[in-house]
Design a protein around this motif. Structure first.
Motif, PDB file in Angstrom:
ATOM      1  N   SER A  49      18.337  48.941  51.288  1.00  0.00           N
ATOM      2  CA  SER A  49      16.932  48.963  51.019  1.00  0.00           C
ATOM      3  C   SER A  49      15.961  49.375  52.257  1.00  0.00           C
ATOM      4  O   SER A  49      14.927  49.615  52.215  1.00  0.00           O
ATOM      5  N   ALA A  50      16.446  48.762  53.449  1.00  0.00           N
ATOM      6  CA  ALA A  50      15.469  48.968  54.718  1.00  0.00           C
ATOM      7  C   ALA A  50      15.718  50.137  55.398  1.00  0.00           C
ATOM      8  O   ALA A  50      15.072  50.600  56.312  1.00  0.00           O
ATOM      9  N   PHE A  51      16.497  50.998  54.848  1.00  0.00           N
ATOM     10  CA  PHE A  51      16.941  52.297  55.612  1.00  0.00           C
ATOM     11  C   PHE A  51      15.649  53.283  55.474  1.00  0.00           C
ATOM     12  O   PHE A  51      15.582  53.851  56.742  1.00  0.00           O
ATOM     13  N   LYS A  52      14.639  53.128  54.578  1.00  0.00           N
ATOM     14  CA  LYS A  52      13.702  54.064  54.598  1.00  0.00           C
ATOM     15  C   LYS A  52      12.756  53.676  55.695  1.00  0.00           C
ATOM     16  O   LYS A  52      12.021  54.601  56.188  1.00  0.00           O
ATOM     17  N   GLN A  53      12.672  52.520  56.097  1.00  0.00           N
ATOM     18  CA  GLN A  53      11.969  52.025  57.112  1.00  0.00           C
ATOM     19  C   GLN A  53      12.586  52.443  58.875  1.00  0.00           C
ATOM     20  O   GLN A  53      11.753  52.115  59.638  1.00  0.00           O
ATOM     21  N   TYR A  54      13.983  52.850  58.560  1.00  0.00           N
ATOM     22  CA  TYR A  54      14.418  52.883  59.950  1.00  0.00           C
ATOM     23  C   TYR A  54      14.145  54.364  60.499  1.00  0.00           C
ATOM     24  O   TYR A  54      14.721  55.533  59.835  1.00  0.00           O
ATOM     25  N   HIS A  55      13.541  54.276  61.720  1.00  0.00           N
ATOM     26  CA  HIS A  55      13.250  55.614  62.160  1.00  0.00           C
ATOM     27  C   HIS A  55      13.804  55.784  63.606  1.00  0.00           C
ATOM     28  O   HIS A  55      13.678  55.026  64.498  1.00  0.00           O
ATOM     29  N   VAL A  56      14.562  56.866  63.490  1.00  0.00           N
ATOM     30  CA  VAL A  56      15.320  57.459  64.910  1.00  0.00           C
ATOM     31  C   VAL A  56      14.993  58.929  64.805  1.00  0.00           C
ATOM     32  O   VAL A  56      15.169  59.418  63.625  1.00  0.00           O
ATOM     33  N   ASP A  57      14.760  59.315  65.954  1.00  0.00           N
ATOM     34  CA  ASP A  57      14.433  60.864  65.904  1.00  0.00           C
ATOM     35  C   ASP A  57      15.712  61.336  65.919  1.00  0.00           C
ATOM     36  O   ASP A  57      16.451  61.546  67.347  1.00  0.00           O
ATOM     37  N   PHE A  58      16.341  61.973  65.061  1.00  0.00           N
ATOM     38  CA  PHE A  58      17.898  62.397  64.997  1.00  0.00           C
ATOM     39  C   PHE A  58      17.924  63.868  65.903  1.00  0.00           C
ATOM     40  O   PHE A  58      18.933  64.278  66.162  1.00  0.00           O
ATOM     41  N   SER A  59      16.708  64.458  65.956  1.00  0.00           N
ATOM     42  CA  SER A  59      16.707  65.757  66.541  1.00  0.00           C
ATOM     43  C   SER A  59      16.833  65.478  68.205  1.00  0.00           C
ATOM     44  O   SER A  59      17.387  66.424  69.000  1.00  0.00           O
ATOM     45  N   LYS A  60      16.723  64.226  68.684  1.00  0.00           N
ATOM     46  CA  LYS A  60      16.893  64.180  69.986  1.00  0.00           C
ATOM     47  C   LYS A  60      18.485  64.098  70.601  1.00  0.00           C
ATOM     48  O   LYS A  60      18.685  64.299  71.556  1.00  0.00           O
TER      49      LYS A  60
END
Ligand code: GLY
Ligand code: MN
Ligand code: MN
Length: 486
Positions: A141-152
Motif C-alpha cells: 500500500s506504500a508503493f504509491k508514495q514511492y518515488h524513484v525516477d525510473f527514466s534515469k
C-alpha cells in the motif's frame, strides 16, 4: 497503560515464536537469499535496476484458487512465499526521502487479520524484515508514495509478462497497477497513458538481459541448495523403493501414484515438483502421461514411474521402470538393458567441461546401435521416434531448472534420462509393442566427475527384481471395498 503495552509486546513476541515453532528449521537461510542478491547485483549492468514480481494467485474455478506457488526467481532472491509483492535490486545505492541509503527494496502484501483468518498467515513488512532480513521492506500500500525516477536508469531489467495471468479482479493492490503499467509499456508503448509511481522511459526496458544472469546464478548450486536437492532425491528414491516392494497386479496407476506421494508427505515434502507420471504398458509411451487413469495394471506390463518430491522448493526428478510381475520378460529386459547401457555411457562422459550434447550423443549412439541389433530399426542412421527427447537438464527450484545449457561445471545438478518408447502398431515386430522404458537419475557435478544422488533406488534388472521380492510396509494396509454390496 505501560503494563498493557508491555503485555501487547509480549503477546506479539510469543505469537512470533509460536509461529516459528511450527516451521521446519531447514528452510533456506536469510544469509543465502542475501548473498544471492549480492551476486545478482555484481552481475547487473551499470546503472540498472532489476525488478521481480511475485507470482499471482491463479484461479482454479469459482472461488477456489490453485495452491500458491511462488515465482522461483523471486523465492531464490527473497524466501518470500506470498503473492502481490515486488522486489527491486539496484546496481547502485539510492537515497530515500529521509536520506537512507539502500540498494534493494521490497513491497509485500500487508498483514490483514480477517484475510489471515481465512487463508493463512502473512509476514507483512515487519515479518519480512525479521524473518527474511530485507531491511527496506514496506507494505505494498506504500508503493504509491514511492518515488524513484525510473527514466534515469540505463536499463530496467524484468521478465516479460506473457505467461502472467494476473487477471483476478479481487487482486486490487497497487502492485496490480504497477504490473498493468509494465504490461502496457511492453505491449502498447505508444498508447499507454498511465501515470503511476514507476514511469519507465521507453528505451530502457530490458526484457532479455535478466535471463542469462539468473541462469548463471541458479545453474550452480550453493551448499544449502545441494542439501535440499539431496533431501528431495532421497525422499523420491524412498517412494520408488516402497512401490517396488508394494506393487501388485490389479493396482491402479492412481494408487501407485498415491503410494509414491504418500511417502513424499511422510518425509515432509510439501508437494511434487511436477505432475506425477505413472504409465503402465503403452501409457508409458506418452512422455508426460499424467492422466494415470488405468484402473487395473496387469502382470505382463512394465510400469514407468517418473516422480519427484519437492522439498522446501527444490525438486528431484527420478524415473524407474519396473515389471508389474516382479520379473522382466525377455523383450522387456532387452530394451531395459539397452536404456541402462545408454545411461551408463552418458555417465562415463559426465564431468566438468563436457557439453550437454556430449551426454546426449553418448546415449543416442548406444540406442541407435542397440535398436538396429534388435531389428527394431534397419540402420543406425535411420530417423526414428523411439527416443524422441533430450537426456539432460538442470534440476533445482524448477524441475527443468534455469542454468546455462552449454558445458557442465562443478556445482551443477542435473538429470541423465534416456528412454525407448515403442508404441502399439510401430513398424517393428509386434513383440516389442507397448514397451516403454525410461531410466532417470539425478547427479551433482563434482570437480572431477559426478556424485550419483539417486543411487538408493535400484536401477539394474537384478537389483530391481531383488527389491521387488522384499515385503512392503503397505502389505497390510488394506482398506474396505467401497463398491461391495452387502
Ligand atoms: N519429469 C520430466 C522430465 O523428466 O524431464
Ligand atoms: Mn527429467
Ligand atoms: Mn522425469
Amino acid at each position: 497503560m505501560k503494563q498493557l503495552s508491555l503485555l501487547i509486546l509480549m503477546l506479539g513476541f510469543f505469537s512470533l515464536t509460536a509461529q516459528d515453532a511450527d516451521l521446519p528449521a531447514d528452510f533456506l537461510s536469510k544469509s543465502f537469499h542475501h548473498e544471492r542478491r549480492e551476486k545478482l547485483r555484481e552481475k547487473l549492468p551499470a546503472n540498472s535496476v532489476a525488478v521481480f514480481f511475485a507470482n499471482p494467485v491463479r484461479n482454479r474455478s469459482n472461488d477456489v484458487d490453485f495452491v500458491y506457488h511462488q515465482d522461483p526467481d523471486f523465492y531464490y532472491l527473497t524466501g518470500y512465499n506470498e503473492p502481490d509483492a515486488v522486489l527491486l535490486v539496484f546496481k547502485d545505492f539510492q537515497t530515500s526521502v529521509n536520506n537512507t541509503k539502500y540498494n534493494e527494496i521490497i513491497f509485500v502484501q500487508p498483514r490483514n487479520e480477517f484475510r489471515e483468518m481465512w487463508t493463512g498467515r502473512r509476514l507483512g513488512d515487519k515479518g519480512v524484515k525479521e524473518r527474511l532480513g530485507l531491511e527496506q521492506a514496506f507494505n505494498n500500500s506504500a508503493f504509491k508514495q514511492y518515488h524513484v525516477d525510473f527514466s534515469k536508469f540505463a536499463s530496467i531489467l524484468f521478465f516479460d509478462f506473457k505467461n502472467d495471468v494476473r487477471d483476478n479482479p479481487r487482486d486490487s493492490s497497487d502492485l496490480f497497477n504497477l504490473i498493468a503499467q509494465f504490461k502496457a509499456k511492453v505491449n502498447y508503448p505508444e498508447t499507454n497513458k498511465a501515470t503511476l509511481a514507476i514511469e519507465p522511459a521507453k528505451n530502457n526496458l530490458d526484457m532479455k538481459g535478466l535471463a542469462p544472469i539468473m541462469d548463471n546464478l541458479r545453474g550452480i548450486k550453493t551448499k544449502e541448495e545441494m542439501e535440499l536437492v539431496r533431501k528431495a532425491v532421497r525422499i523420491s528414491c524412498a517412494g520408488q523403493v516402497e512401490i517396488m516392494k508394494a506393487i501388485k497386479p490389479g493396482m491402479s496407476e492412481r494408487e501407485i501414484q498415491g503410494i509414491h506421494e504418500f511417502v513424499f508427505k511422510k518425509y515432509q515434502a510439501e508437494d511434487v515438483g511436477y505432475p506425477s507420471i505413472v504409465g503402465a504398458g503403452h501409457n508409458g509411451c506418452i512422455l508426460h502421461y499424467i492422466d494415470n487413469y488405468k484402473p487395473n495394471i496387469t502382470n505382463t506390463e512394465l510400469i514407468l514411474m517418473d516422480l519427484g518430491a519437492e522439498y522446501h522448493g527444490y525438486t528431484a526428478d527420478i524415473t524407474r521402470t519396473i515389471p508389474v510381475s516382479g520379473k522382466f520378460s525377455p523383450e522387456q529386459k532387452q530394451i531395459y538393458e539397452l536404456v541402462l547401457k545408454a545411461q551408463e555411457e552418458a555417465m562415463k562422459v559426465c564431468k566438468p567441461g563436457a557439453s550437454f550434447r556430449d551426454l546426449y550423443m553418448a546415449t543416442r549412439v548406444v540406442i541407435n546401435r542397440g535398436l538396429k541389433e534388435l531389428g527394431i530399426i534397419q540402420n543406425e542412421t535411420d530417423k526414428h521416434m523411439y527416443y524422441p527427447h533430450g537426456c539432460t537438464h538442470h534440476i533445482g527450484l524448477d524441475v527443468h531448472d534455469r542454468g546455462p545449457y552449454e558445458r557442465l561445471e562443478e556445482g551443477m545438478m542435473i538429470t541423465i534420462e534416456p528412454g525407448i518408447y515403442i508404441p502399439d502398431n510401430a513398424a517393428c515386430d509386434k513383440k516389442w509393442w507397448g514397451i516403454a522404458v525410461r531410466i532417470e537419475d539425478d547427479f551433482l557435478i563434482t570437480k572431477d566427475g559426478y556424485e550419483h544422488l539417486s543411487v538408493s533406488a535400484p536401477r539394474t534388472v537384478k537389483d530391481i527384481e531383488a527389491m521387488m521380492k522384499q515385503p512392503s510396509a503397505l502389505d497390510h494396509f488394506i482398506l474396505p471395498d467401497l463398491d461391495k454390496k452387502n
